[in-house]
Design a protein around this motif. Structure first.
Motif, PDB file in Angstrom:
ATOM      1  N   ASN A 154      28.815  36.717 -14.876  1.00  0.00           N
ATOM      2  CA  ASN A 154      28.023  37.722 -14.174  1.00  0.00           C
ATOM      3  C   ASN A 154      26.670  37.123 -13.821  1.00  0.00           C
ATOM      4  O   ASN A 154      26.414  35.942 -14.080  1.00  0.00           O
ATOM      5  CB  ASN A 154      27.875  38.988 -15.031  1.00  0.00           C
ATOM      6  CG  ASN A 154      27.312  38.682 -16.418  1.00  0.00           C
ATOM      7  OD1 ASN A 154      26.223  38.104 -16.552  1.00  0.00           O
ATOM      8  ND2 ASN A 154      28.053  39.051 -17.462  1.00  0.00           N
ATOM      9  N   TRP A 155      25.788  37.939 -13.259  1.00  0.00           N
ATOM     10  CA  TRP A 155      24.507  37.431 -12.781  1.00  0.00           C
ATOM     11  C   TRP A 155      23.657  36.837 -13.914  1.00  0.00           C
ATOM     12  O   TRP A 155      22.793  35.995 -13.676  1.00  0.00           O
ATOM     13  CB  TRP A 155      23.728  38.543 -12.085  1.00  0.00           C
ATOM     14  CG  TRP A 155      23.360  39.706 -12.973  1.00  0.00           C
ATOM     15  CD1 TRP A 155      24.087  40.826 -13.176  1.00  0.00           C
ATOM     16  CD2 TRP A 155      22.187  39.821 -13.782  1.00  0.00           C
ATOM     17  NE1 TRP A 155      23.456  41.661 -14.074  1.00  0.00           N
ATOM     18  CE2 TRP A 155      22.276  41.070 -14.455  1.00  0.00           C
ATOM     19  CE3 TRP A 155      21.072  39.018 -14.007  1.00  0.00           C
ATOM     20  CZ2 TRP A 155      21.289  41.507 -15.333  1.00  0.00           C
ATOM     21  CZ3 TRP A 155      20.093  39.466 -14.877  1.00  0.00           C
ATOM     22  CH2 TRP A 155      20.199  40.689 -15.527  1.00  0.00           C
ATOM     23  N   ARG A 156      23.906  37.257 -15.156  1.00  0.00           N
ATOM     24  CA  ARG A 156      23.134  36.715 -16.277  1.00  0.00           C
ATOM     25  C   ARG A 156      23.398  35.222 -16.488  1.00  0.00           C
ATOM     26  O   ARG A 156      22.575  34.516 -17.068  1.00  0.00           O
ATOM     27  CB  ARG A 156      23.452  37.485 -17.561  1.00  0.00           C
ATOM     28  CG  ARG A 156      23.007  38.946 -17.537  1.00  0.00           C
ATOM     29  CD  ARG A 156      23.324  39.649 -18.847  1.00  0.00           C
ATOM     30  NE  ARG A 156      22.928  41.041 -18.832  1.00  0.00           N
ATOM     31  CZ  ARG A 156      23.689  42.023 -18.355  1.00  0.00           C
ATOM     32  NH1 ARG A 156      24.894  41.742 -17.861  1.00  0.00           N
ATOM     33  NH2 ARG A 156      23.265  43.277 -18.368  1.00  0.00           N
ATOM     34  N   ASP A 157      24.567  34.751 -16.020  1.00  0.00           N
ATOM     35  CA  ASP A 157      24.883  33.335 -16.160  1.00  0.00           C
ATOM     36  C   ASP A 157      23.960  32.462 -15.325  1.00  0.00           C
ATOM     37  O   ASP A 157      23.889  31.248 -15.549  1.00  0.00           O
ATOM     38  CB  ASP A 157      26.336  33.069 -15.759  1.00  0.00           C
ATOM     39  CG  ASP A 157      27.313  33.466 -16.854  1.00  0.00           C
ATOM     40  OD1 ASP A 157      27.378  32.747 -17.861  1.00  0.00           O
ATOM     41  OD2 ASP A 157      27.981  34.500 -16.712  1.00  0.00           O
TER      42      ASP A 157
ATOM     43  N   ILE B 238      20.859  32.696 -15.495  1.00  0.00           N
ATOM     44  CA  ILE B 238      19.729  32.436 -16.397  1.00  0.00           C
ATOM     45  C   ILE B 238      20.178  31.624 -17.608  1.00  0.00           C
ATOM     46  O   ILE B 238      19.547  30.644 -17.993  1.00  0.00           O
ATOM     47  CB  ILE B 238      19.091  33.777 -16.847  1.00  0.00           C
ATOM     48  CG1 ILE B 238      18.642  34.575 -15.626  1.00  0.00           C
ATOM     49  CG2 ILE B 238      17.933  33.517 -17.806  1.00  0.00           C
ATOM     50  CD1 ILE B 238      18.194  35.982 -15.956  1.00  0.00           C
ATOM     51  N   ASN B 239      21.293  32.054 -18.202  1.00  0.00           N
ATOM     52  CA  ASN B 239      21.813  31.378 -19.402  1.00  0.00           C
ATOM     53  C   ASN B 239      23.328  31.251 -19.259  1.00  0.00           C
ATOM     54  O   ASN B 239      24.070  32.172 -19.588  1.00  0.00           O
ATOM     55  CB  ASN B 239      21.444  32.168 -20.656  1.00  0.00           C
ATOM     56  CG  ASN B 239      21.843  31.450 -21.926  1.00  0.00           C
ATOM     57  OD1 ASN B 239      22.058  30.238 -21.929  1.00  0.00           O
ATOM     58  ND2 ASN B 239      21.963  32.202 -23.016  1.00  0.00           N
TER      59      ASN B 239
ATOM     60  N   SER C 155      27.158  30.682 -19.640  1.00  0.00           N
ATOM     61  CA  SER C 155      28.127  30.668 -20.735  1.00  0.00           C
ATOM     62  C   SER C 155      28.839  29.324 -20.834  1.00  0.00           C
ATOM     63  O   SER C 155      29.305  28.930 -21.903  1.00  0.00           O
ATOM     64  CB  SER C 155      29.170  31.783 -20.525  1.00  0.00           C
ATOM     65  OG  SER C 155      28.563  33.060 -20.528  1.00  0.00           O
TER      66      SER C 155
END
Length: 378
Positions: free
Chosen positions: A38-41, A43-44, A46
């Protein structure tokens, strides 16, 4: 006409129900509690987590097994099992690798699906996620494929090499093509069992050409007659050297030994040129791959301090030939210890065991003792 449409819809619904209940359906036997990108990837990522990466790559190999089973069992697009094993991770099928001897699918190239990623607001490929993955399956004990699969199993058993197989040529050309298209740092090759044997030899052959591809090998074959004969020769040679050492030696003999030893470059020099480090995943209860866990007595480093979880980077042993991850749950049945499903198990614990595996060092010896390339002419 309406009657035929109703029958077709009923058949499609029945096929979907069978697919939903199938033991190889992703939601039935796939990994648990594994988040989709998702969009959080952004930033960090997986993909920087070794456990996540191992799990996804193992799923891609499972997809190749299912591509062949879908073909054999004549499943259509709406009830096929294989796509569910790559779609959640935002990948798509780019190419299937076909064995021309029997028409079976033994490998596939999966590529990052930019359109699917954009639909979930993933604007760019997460850091660490490969642009393309070549996944290779192992032996499938089904009548349409068992003959050719066993033929290649026996080829490895006899010669400890798979280069004579048509599958090696097809896999090598496919991997080299995507590596040249996307760059070797954006490409990964992986395999399970027999497929891991192909992945190792294809990756090694590319490495000899200076193309270093991320390589992941699950339950790679480690048993062969060729290896057994070599081991017998090594033991005989060891006994002979011990016997010679007990005999009186002249200064001339000592000088000859010293001179000969100077001609052999130190391991740190040979090993220091390495840039290709495959990842191997083995189970001590699996007699097909367990010999990778045999220590090389000629190793120069004590690896007892290198044990740890998979995503813990070792701080020593610069002479690393490969990253060897070992799982041991005590005594297990062979099918469980050799199965692919264990590598996405939620309670899986791995130990980064050895870098000086005797078998790894012998298999990669020719790669690291190559002469330096000639200087380029200006």
């Amino acid at each position: 006409m309406a009657k035929h449409n109703a029958e077709d819809e009923t058949a499609a619904e029945a096929a979907m129900e069978v697919a939903v209940a199938h033991p190889y359906a992703f939601h039935v036997s796939g990994p648990r509690n594994l988040s989709s990108p998702n969009w959080r990837d952004l930033i960090n990522s997986s993909w920087k987590d070794g456990n996540y990466k191992r799990t996804v790559i193992a799923c891609f190999i499972q997809a190749v097994y299912l591509l062949e089973l879908d073909r054999q069992e004549k499943r259509r697009e709406e009830n096929a099992l294989a796509p569910k094993w790559w779609i959640p991770f935002k990948y798509k099928l780019a190419q299937t690798l076909i064995d021309e001897r029997d028409g079976s699918i033994f490998g596939a190239i999966l590529e990052w699906d930019r359109a699917a990623a954009l639909s979930d607001l993933i604007l760019i490929r997460p850091s660490g996620a490969p642009r393309a993955v070549l996944a290779l399956r192992g032996t499938l004990l089904k009548s349409p494929t068992i003959r050719r699969d066993i033929e290649d199993d026996l080829r490895f058993l006899a010669w400890e090499s798979l280069k004579g197989s048509i599958r090696f040529k097809v896999a090598f050309e496919a991997l080299k093509s995507v590596a040249e298209r996307y760059g070797s740092s954006n490409v990964c090759v992986a395999g399970h069992s027999l497929g891991a044997g192909f992945a190792l030899q294809v990756g090694k052959t590319l490495a000899k050409e200076g193309i270093f591809v991320d390589t992941h090998l699950f339950n790679p074959p480690s048993v062969s007659l060729a290896m057994s004969l070599k081991n017998m020769g090594e033991k005989a040679s060891f006994v002979w050297r011990r016997f010679k050492s007990m005999l009186p030696s002249s200064s001339e003999t000592q000088a000859t030994i010293t001179e000969g030893s100077d001609q052999t470059p130190p391991s740190s020099i040979i090993m220091g040129t390495k840039k290709w480090v495959p990842h191997l995943y083995v189970n001590n209860s699996d007699y097909i791959c367990c010999y990778y866990n045999e220590t090389d007595p000629a190793g120069t480093e004590d690896n007892n301090s290198n044990g740890g979880k998979e995503n813990v980077r070792p701080t020593t042993n610069r002479d690393m030939a490969a990253k060897l991850f070992v799982m041991s749950k005590g005594k297990q049945k062979f099918m469980e210890a050799h199965g692919l499903e264990q590598w996405w198990s939620q309670d899986l614990e791995l130990q980064l065991a050895l870098h000086n595996s005797k078998l790894i060092n012998r298999q990669l010896k020719s790669l690291y003792s190559l002469p330096p390339p000639p200087p380029k002419q200006t």
